[in-house]
Design an enzyme around this catalytic site. Structure first.
Site, PDB file in Angstrom:
ATOM      1  N   GLU A 250      81.452 -30.938 196.450  1.00 45.74           N
ATOM      2  CA  GLU A 250      81.189 -30.435 195.070  1.00 45.74           C
ATOM      3  C   GLU A 250      81.790 -29.242 194.894  1.00 45.74           C
ATOM      4  O   GLU A 250      81.841 -28.486 195.654  1.00 45.74           O
ATOM      5  CB  GLU A 250      79.868 -30.629 194.687  1.00 45.74           C
ATOM      6  CG  GLU A 250      78.854 -31.748 195.007  1.00 45.74           C
ATOM      7  CD  GLU A 250      77.460 -31.595 194.627  1.00 45.74           C
ATOM      8  OE1 GLU A 250      77.224 -30.708 193.783  1.00 45.74           O
ATOM      9  OE2 GLU A 250      76.629 -32.380 195.231  1.00 45.74           O
ATOM     10  N   LYS A 252      81.471 -25.428 194.022  1.00 47.93           N
ATOM     11  CA  LYS A 252      80.526 -24.394 194.168  1.00 47.93           C
ATOM     12  C   LYS A 252      80.612 -23.547 192.967  1.00 47.93           C
ATOM     13  O   LYS A 252      81.761 -22.608 192.854  1.00 47.93           O
ATOM     14  CB  LYS A 252      80.733 -23.396 195.383  1.00 47.93           C
ATOM     15  CG  LYS A 252      79.488 -22.723 195.540  1.00 47.93           C
ATOM     16  CD  LYS A 252      79.616 -22.014 197.098  1.00 47.93           C
ATOM     17  CE  LYS A 252      78.326 -21.379 197.379  1.00 47.93           C
ATOM     18  NZ  LYS A 252      77.923 -20.204 196.568  1.00 47.93           N
ATOM     19  N   GLU A 303      73.228 -25.480 188.502  1.00 48.73           N
ATOM     20  CA  GLU A 303      73.547 -24.127 188.243  1.00 48.73           C
ATOM     21  C   GLU A 303      73.867 -23.857 186.793  1.00 48.73           C
ATOM     22  O   GLU A 303      74.678 -24.589 186.154  1.00 48.73           O
ATOM     23  CB  GLU A 303      75.060 -23.937 189.120  1.00 48.73           C
ATOM     24  CG  GLU A 303      75.375 -22.434 189.399  1.00 48.73           C
ATOM     25  CD  GLU A 303      74.658 -22.034 190.625  1.00 48.73           C
ATOM     26  OE1 GLU A 303      73.969 -22.361 191.330  1.00 48.73           O
ATOM     27  OE2 GLU A 303      75.152 -20.748 191.004  1.00 48.73           O
TER      28      GLU A 303
HETATM   29  P1  ATP Z   1      75.831 -17.352 198.102  1.00 41.72           P
HETATM   30  O1  ATP Z   1      75.228 -15.917 198.468  1.00 41.72           O
HETATM   31  O2  ATP Z   1      77.008 -17.640 198.729  1.00 41.72           O
HETATM   32  O3  ATP Z   1      75.815 -17.581 196.466  1.00 41.72           O
HETATM   33  P2  ATP Z   1      73.350 -18.258 198.498  1.00 41.72           P
HETATM   34  O4  ATP Z   1      72.946 -17.323 199.648  1.00 41.72           O
HETATM   35  O5  ATP Z   1      72.699 -17.631 197.313  1.00 41.72           O
HETATM   36  O6  ATP Z   1      74.763 -18.445 198.334  1.00 41.72           O
HETATM   37  P3  ATP Z   1      73.436 -20.660 199.700  1.00 41.72           P
HETATM   38  O7  ATP Z   1      72.578 -21.628 200.244  1.00 41.72           O
HETATM   39  O8  ATP Z   1      74.138 -20.049 200.770  1.00 41.72           O
HETATM   40  O9  ATP Z   1      72.695 -19.783 198.884  1.00 41.72           O
HETATM   41  O10 ATP Z   1      74.768 -21.419 198.775  1.00 41.72           O
HETATM   42  C1  ATP Z   1      74.240 -22.300 198.042  1.00 41.72           C
HETATM   43  C2  ATP Z   1      74.186 -21.678 196.576  1.00 41.72           C
HETATM   44  O11 ATP Z   1      75.429 -22.132 195.820  1.00 41.72           O
HETATM   45  C3  ATP Z   1      73.254 -22.514 195.703  1.00 41.72           C
HETATM   46  O12 ATP Z   1      71.976 -21.487 195.880  1.00 41.72           O
HETATM   47  C4  ATP Z   1      73.559 -22.596 194.276  1.00 41.72           C
HETATM   48  O13 ATP Z   1      73.192 -21.579 193.637  1.00 41.72           O
HETATM   49  C5  ATP Z   1      74.878 -22.576 194.478  1.00 41.72           C
HETATM   50  N1  ATP Z   1      75.868 -23.738 194.125  1.00 41.72           N
HETATM   51  C6  ATP Z   1      76.780 -23.575 193.343  1.00 41.72           C
HETATM   52  N2  ATP Z   1      77.301 -24.905 193.113  1.00 41.72           N
HETATM   53  C7  ATP Z   1      76.553 -25.559 193.805  1.00 41.72           C
HETATM   54  C8  ATP Z   1      76.314 -27.155 194.165  1.00 41.72           C
HETATM   55  N3  ATP Z   1      77.473 -27.898 193.506  1.00 41.72           N
HETATM   56  N4  ATP Z   1      75.467 -27.494 195.012  1.00 41.72           N
HETATM   57  C9  ATP Z   1      74.668 -26.639 195.558  1.00 41.72           C
HETATM   58  N5  ATP Z   1      74.527 -25.490 195.060  1.00 41.72           N
HETATM   59  C10 ATP Z   1      75.411 -24.800 194.453  1.00 41.72           C
END
Ligand code: ATP
Length: 587
Positions: A250, A252, A303
């Site tokens: 998907e 991001k 999101e």
């Molecule tokens: P980052 O610091 O990279 O933003 P994070 O540490 O906040 O990530 P991670 O679990 O590492 O959190 O990355 C997933 C994050 O990406 C999710 O918390 C969500 O907010 C975001 N996100 C964006 N698009 C998607 C998607 N399609 N599916 C899941 N999460 C998504």
């Protein structure tokens, strides 16, 4: 239990600089809890709360009000109390000092119990409207008049919402596990807590219903669950290999994560990544969800991204953060509109936590009626690595952060509160250079020189180690902060300044001041190197050395949406180090 006894334990916890000892003292304290209510009340109080944070009832009395209560209870002038506060910087120590030399001797003092403290603060948090300020001061004064100096220290800090003990929710879970079985029981408590992050409730169920009660804890609409998180890779090849080609990909999106709860009584609630109730900030999202989601009851995730309705283009994360700083929520909803991209369904009247991702996704698609303000995330089920690569390049080309790659195997459940390989993030910057952004926690700070003299202008940064629930240092950073950032940092750090090392921090360096882990910053660096002075991965790669960031720099992004436990982990930095080595060797 009487609070005088408890305060003695809190003092021991505060003084200790070792985590194991801290757990031992906590365990001893919990063993003395006579019933389930006491265990629950104690758990909240240790964390400086009266209710779980998602309920949004903060005690947070201002320092001015607490100062007044101290003055009333001790018979001094509030200006005097304020002066001492300016010097000591800790409302608890100030209360302790003034109560120990109080001028008004009371004839009859009432012994303070845990219940009395909890109930009084409960009243304080619930008092609103006209005359509420005077009532709050009166309640607090009532407690302080009856308190010993040590009790006063913790009562005043509780009023401030900051106990300065360095104990986190996971620390409490470990102590609770110790009391009722042993450390090996901690994962059972964690699973329950991930679905129902209310520390008091967990303690209460454990004490009243035992392990069966804990195992029966499930999702409840209206109560946020801890979000599932992703591991990271550097290339589509690596993700393909990890998930053996059984995956979905998907886009991001770079916005704010929202956990949306639809309740039977037609209410909609929104929780942030840190489980704060942010419902009131997004009246526009509530309206869209009510119109476009066909669920009587449910929990979905997505999101929210700032966007331009005229062009349909997404705007950067910073734009969305501007919305948080404004007060008139309806006005800002118009100025900075958002669009939702939904990516998971966790509950629809029954729990979907144990169902594989494709089933959750299919259900999600069924319940959303899409328009430009609400859609499911852009997704493909690639059959070949080539297809995955193409989709990745497409995402980068279109300005997205990269991809979220998700397992579609039979075990692809929703792992609340866990960062695992069922979700993988592939960000564009990992491919092209060694630099990477990390979300690090401030654990210490140093005073600047020259123009910056007097303010804390460089910071000792740490990664989180969930295994030991500790913070390990990985760099000192002083670059990338504009003048206004330094001012902001000094404001943000002030409540967390400590004169001794917080017990969960592991450091070989001595900063000018220690900082209780609370503030997360996004940091870039040119590379990760071996270092004898930092404790991240110490002894894990080579004996007597750890890992450090070379040329670290603040990106300008405060990750206030992350709690310190959400920071980059020690293991992630080790993985990044190993991958970097591989890239260097291959190139
Ligand atoms: P980052 O610091 O990279 O933003 P994070 O540490 O906040 O990530 P991670 O679990 O590492 O959190 O990355 C997933 C994050 O990406 C999710 O918390 C969500 O907010 C975001 N996100 C964006 N698009 C998607 C998607 N399609 N599916 C899941 N999460 C998504």
């Amino acid at each position: 239990m009487n609070f005088k006894e408890i305060a003695k334990y809190l003092d021991r916890i505060e003084i200790t600089t070792g985590r194991i000892e801290m757990i031992n003292i906590l365990t001893e304290l919990y063993k003395r809890m006579e019933d389930a209510d006491d265990a629950a009340m104690l758990s909240y109080i240790i964390l400086g709360e009266i209710h779980p944070p998602y309920k949004g009832f903060e005690i947070g009395m201002s320092e001015k009000l607490i100062t007044k209560a101290i003055a009333f209870a001790s018979g001094y002038d509030s200006n005097e109390v304020e002066k001492r506060l300016n010097i000591l910087g800790d409302i608890g120590k100030v209360a302790e000092e003034f109560i120990s030399k109080k001028r008004q001797k009371t004839l009859f003092t009432e012994e303070l119990t845990l219940r009395k403290i909890y109930n009084t603060f409960s009243k304080i948090t619930l008092t609103t409207g006209e005359g509420s300020i005077d009532m709050k001061i009166k309640h607090l004064t009532g407690l302080l008049v009856n308190a010993s100096p040590l009790e006063a220290r913790y009562i005043a800090r509780l009023a401030d919402g900051n106990m300065r003990l360095g104990v986190a929710d996971m620390t409490i879970l470990e102590a609770l596990a110790n009391v009722k079985g042993g450390r090996e029981y901690k994962p059972i408590l964690e699973t329950a807590y991930n679905k129902h992050p209310d520390i008091g409730e967990i303690a209460k169920v454990l004490y009243s219903k035992g392990w069966d009660g804990i195992k029966n804890i499930d999702i409840t609409p209206g109560i946020p669950l801890r979000p599932m998180l992703a591991e990271r890779v550097r290339s589509p090849e690596e993700a393909w290999e990890k998930l053996k080609g059984k995956l979905a990909a998907e886009f991001k999106y770079d916005g704010e994560r929202m956990q949306i709860h639809i309740l039977r009584d037609n209410r909609v609630m929104i929780f942030s990544r840190r489980l704060e109730n942010i419902t009131h900030q997004f009246p526009d999202v509530i309206e869209i969800v009510k119109k476009h989601i066909k669920l009587e009851e449910g929990v979905i995730e997505g999101e929210a991204i700032a966007f331009d309705p005229d062009t349909g283009e997404f705007k950067p994360f910073q734009e969305l953060m501007r919305r948080k700083r404004k007060h008139d929520v309806h006005e800002t909803a118009k100025l900075i509109p958002v669009t939702l991209r939904l990516f998971d369904l966790i509950y629809d009247g029954e729990s979907y936590l144990e169902k594989p991702f494709p089933i959750r996704r299919k259900k999600l698609e069924e319940v959303v009626s899409e328009n430009e303000l609400i859609k499911v995330s852009e997704l493909i089920y690639p059959e070949t690595l080539e297809e995955l690569k193409k989709f990745f390049f497409m995402s980068v080309e279109q300005g997205f952060e990269g991809l979220m790659i998700k397992s579609t195997g039979p075990d692809s459940i929703y792992q609340a509160g866990a960062r695992g390989w069922l979700w993988i993030k592939l960000k564009r910057d990992y491919r092209v250079e060694l630099t990477d952004t990390l979300d690090l926690v401030v654990v210490g700070a140093l005073y600047g020189r020259g123009r910056k003299a007097g303010s804390l202008s460089s910071y000792l940064m740490a990664v989180y180690d969930p295994k030991d629930d500790t913070y390990k240092t990985v760099c000192k950073v002083g670059t990338g902060f504009k003048d206004e950032d330094i001012v902001e940092m000094n404001r943000l750090l002030k409540p967390f300044i400590r004169d001794r090392k917080p017990a969960r921090v592991v450091s070989h360096l001595e900063p000018d001041v220690w900082i209780e882990p609370a503030i997360v910053l996004e940091i870039t660096a040119s590379e990760i190197t071996l270092s004898p002075i930092h404790t991240c991965a110490y002894d894990l790669i080579e004996k007597n050395v750890g890992l450090a960031l070379r040329f670290p720099r603040f990106t300008g992004r405060y990750r206030l949406d992350k709690s310190p436990e959400d920071a980059t982990t020690e293991k992630e930095v080790m993985d990044m180090y190993h991958k970097q080595k591989k890239v260097i060797m291959e190139s």
